[in-house]
Design an enzyme around this catalytic site. Sequence first.
Site, short mmCIF file in Angstrom:
data_model
loop_
_atom_site.label_atom_id
_atom_site.label_comp_id
_atom_site.label_asym_id
_atom_site.label_seq_id
_atom_site.Cartn_x
_atom_site.Cartn_y
_atom_site.Cartn_z
N GLY A 42 -20.26 20.03 -13.14
CA GLY A 42 -18.93 20.40 -13.61
C GLY A 42 -17.81 19.81 -12.78
N ARG A 43 -18.12 18.76 -12.06
CA ARG A 43 -17.16 18.08 -11.17
C ARG A 43 -16.70 18.95 -10.01
NH1 ARG A 43 -19.30 14.54 -13.61
NH2 ARG A 43 -18.32 12.65 -14.39
N LEU A 44 -17.47 19.99 -9.67
CA LEU A 44 -17.17 20.80 -8.50
C LEU A 44 -17.91 20.19 -7.31
CD1 LEU A 44 -15.46 23.32 -7.89
CD2 LEU A 44 -17.56 24.66 -8.03
#
Length: 215
Positions: free
Chosen positions: A190-192
């Site tokens: 999630g692009r975290l």
Amino acid sequence: MADLSRMRRDYDRPGLREEDLAPTWLEQFDRWFRDVVAAEVPDPNAVVVATADADGAPDARIVLLKGYDEAGFVFGTSYASTKGAQIAANPRAALVFPWHALQRQVRVTGRIERIGDAASDDLWDPRPREAQLAAVASVQSTVVDSRDELESRVRLLDEETTTEKVPRPPTWGGYRVVPEHVEFWQGGPGRLHDRLRFVRDDEEGGGWVLQRLAP
């Protein structure tokens, strides 16, 4: 034209937590570099070197890293090249190791310095003769009329050089990027992403502070 807005993949490798990090940036870099070599990633020592001229105009290119230790990161090049002129005018640099296959990056910023003649000889001597000939015959970053001209210079130099190894020219040598920031970036779902950065703290006698950065 390709729709680049739809070109993405999610990251699924284990994250990077503070408790898993090596105690020093050097040990962590060495750990990750060994991972890249073990994974047989092509050109694991390829690194983007970014510099800027006296007016602050940025420039970047890929070179091959030739050494690293607690003092910094070393590569060799022509002092007479565009990057050499930029470094002379503005002796700071940024590095990016783009280890996409492992969903990782390492980012470095710091000052840059020449490593000296003896250390530069140690970088030059292991180079294949063909690479030495090319480095001497080519005045890096200058305009040439054709590839034939370059090949002709190399052939002529080859004929004129009787020793097996070509002597290192004074315009070629090593640079060391002395790090002030070293960031370890691990892609996250999630692009975290996980971003852990070692920052030199000169107020504490040159020690290092660990920071977590938002992705």
